[in-house]
Design a protein around this motif. Structure first.
Motif, PDB file in Angstrom:
ATOM      1  N   GLU A 170       0.966  -1.197  -0.026  1.00  0.00           N
ATOM      2  CA  GLU A 170      -0.162  -0.077   0.019  1.00  0.00           C
ATOM      3  C   GLU A 170       0.973   1.290   0.125  1.00  0.00           C
ATOM      4  N   SER A 171       0.237   2.226  -0.460  1.00  0.00           N
ATOM      5  CA  SER A 171       1.179   3.743  -0.573  1.00  0.00           C
ATOM      6  C   SER A 171       0.110   4.551   0.135  1.00  0.00           C
ATOM      7  N   GLU A 172       0.908   5.684   0.897  1.00  0.00           N
ATOM      8  CA  GLU A 172       0.358   6.732   1.566  1.00  0.00           C
ATOM      9  C   GLU A 172      -0.267   7.780   0.791  1.00  0.00           C
ATOM     10  N   GLN A 173      -1.409   8.169   0.896  1.00  0.00           N
ATOM     11  CA  GLN A 173      -2.195   9.060   0.079  1.00  0.00           C
ATOM     12  C   GLN A 173      -1.812  10.357   0.599  1.00  0.00           C
ATOM     13  N   LYS A 174      -1.624  11.292  -0.210  1.00  0.00           N
ATOM     14  CA  LYS A 174      -1.320  12.872   0.227  1.00  0.00           C
ATOM     15  C   LYS A 174      -2.137  13.645  -0.302  1.00  0.00           C
ATOM     16  N   ALA A 175      -2.596  14.729   0.373  1.00  0.00           N
ATOM     17  CA  ALA A 175      -3.646  15.605  -0.219  1.00  0.00           C
ATOM     18  C   ALA A 175      -3.148  16.997  -0.068  1.00  0.00           C
ATOM     19  N   TYR A 176      -3.037  17.684  -1.129  1.00  0.00           N
ATOM     20  CA  TYR A 176      -2.823  19.138  -1.418  1.00  0.00           C
ATOM     21  C   TYR A 176      -3.988  20.170  -1.527  1.00  0.00           C
ATOM     22  N   ARG A 177      -4.236  20.769  -0.705  1.00  0.00           N
ATOM     23  CA  ARG A 177      -5.482  21.677  -0.512  1.00  0.00           C
ATOM     24  C   ARG A 177      -5.649  23.010  -1.079  1.00  0.00           C
ATOM     25  N   THR A 178      -6.673  23.657  -1.662  1.00  0.00           N
ATOM     26  CA  THR A 178      -6.887  25.252  -1.790  1.00  0.00           C
ATOM     27  C   THR A 178      -8.252  25.389  -1.467  1.00  0.00           C
ATOM     28  N   GLU A 179      -8.885  26.433  -1.505  1.00  0.00           N
ATOM     29  CA  GLU A 179     -10.047  26.795  -1.047  1.00  0.00           C
ATOM     30  C   GLU A 179     -11.212  26.032  -2.083  1.00  0.00           C
ATOM     31  N   SER A 180     -10.730  25.772  -3.107  1.00  0.00           N
ATOM     32  CA  SER A 180     -11.769  25.157  -4.280  1.00  0.00           C
ATOM     33  C   SER A 180     -11.357  23.772  -4.777  1.00  0.00           C
ATOM     34  N   ILE A 181     -10.390  23.245  -4.385  1.00  0.00           N
ATOM     35  CA  ILE A 181      -9.902  22.358  -4.968  1.00  0.00           C
ATOM     36  C   ILE A 181      -8.992  21.273  -3.965  1.00  0.00           C
ATOM     37  N   THR A 182      -8.894  20.034  -3.978  1.00  0.00           N
ATOM     38  CA  THR A 182      -8.170  19.062  -3.355  1.00  0.00           C
ATOM     39  C   THR A 182      -7.481  18.198  -4.272  1.00  0.00           C
ATOM     40  N   VAL A 183      -6.147  18.304  -4.388  1.00  0.00           N
ATOM     41  CA  VAL A 183      -5.203  17.230  -5.193  1.00  0.00           C
ATOM     42  C   VAL A 183      -4.780  16.039  -4.467  1.00  0.00           C
ATOM     43  N   THR A 184      -4.996  14.934  -4.728  1.00  0.00           N
ATOM     44  CA  THR A 184      -4.255  13.792  -4.043  1.00  0.00           C
ATOM     45  C   THR A 184      -3.375  13.188  -4.895  1.00  0.00           C
ATOM     46  N   PHE A 185      -2.389  12.448  -4.118  1.00  0.00           N
ATOM     47  CA  PHE A 185      -1.377  11.757  -4.740  1.00  0.00           C
ATOM     48  C   PHE A 185      -0.972  10.319  -3.996  1.00  0.00           C
ATOM     49  N   GLU A 186      -1.080   9.361  -4.722  1.00  0.00           N
ATOM     50  CA  GLU A 186      -0.840   8.078  -4.106  1.00  0.00           C
ATOM     51  C   GLU A 186      -0.040   7.422  -4.965  1.00  0.00           C
ATOM     52  N   ALA A 187       1.116   7.040  -4.697  1.00  0.00           N
ATOM     53  CA  ALA A 187       2.458   6.557  -5.659  1.00  0.00           C
ATOM     54  C   ALA A 187       1.801   5.344  -6.280  1.00  0.00           C
ATOM     55  N   GLY A 188       1.149   4.455  -5.563  1.00  0.00           N
ATOM     56  CA  GLY A 188       0.662   3.318  -6.114  1.00  0.00           C
ATOM     57  C   GLY A 188      -0.342   3.493  -7.256  1.00  0.00           C
ATOM     58  N   ARG A 189      -1.169   4.612  -7.107  1.00  0.00           N
ATOM     59  CA  ARG A 189      -2.199   4.792  -8.083  1.00  0.00           C
ATOM     60  C   ARG A 189      -1.937   5.713  -9.365  1.00  0.00           C
ATOM     61  N   CYS A 190      -0.934   6.703  -8.929  1.00  0.00           N
ATOM     62  CA  CYS A 190      -0.694   7.730  -9.801  1.00  0.00           C
ATOM     63  C   CYS A 190       0.555   7.219 -10.791  1.00  0.00           C
TER      64      CYS A 190
END
Length: 78
Positions: free
Chosen positions: A8-28
């Motif tokens: 499994e890989s850790e999911q990281k989230a990067y947020r602004t007021e209008s959007i959240t971008v996530t990154f998960e090495a195993g999926r991306c």
């Protein structure tokens, strides 16, 4: 480190007021498309390497058009 051992890989989230971008090495698996598509946001030489506040939500959504099922971003409530 334990998560990596289980596949499994850790999911990281990067947020602004209008959007959240996530990154998960195993999926991306095609993150290079984001790096090339919106280089002002996705810059692997910077920390954090994903900075969604550096462009508009509309521009940020463009690289994801073909991969929406993976859910790499979430917009604000529509």
């Amino acid at each position: 480190m334990e998560a990596g051992m289980s596949g499994e890989s850790e999911q990281k989230a990067y947020r602004t007021e209008s959007i959240t971008v996530t990154f998960e090495a195993g999926r991306c698996l095609h993150a290079a498309e984001c790096v090339h598509g919106v280089p002002e946001v996705f810059d692997p030489t910077k920390r954090p390497w994903i900075q969604p506040d550096r462009t508009t939500t509309e521009r940020l959504e463009q690289p994801y058009a073909a991969t929406r099922r993976a859910g790499p971003y979430r917009g604000s409530a529509a």
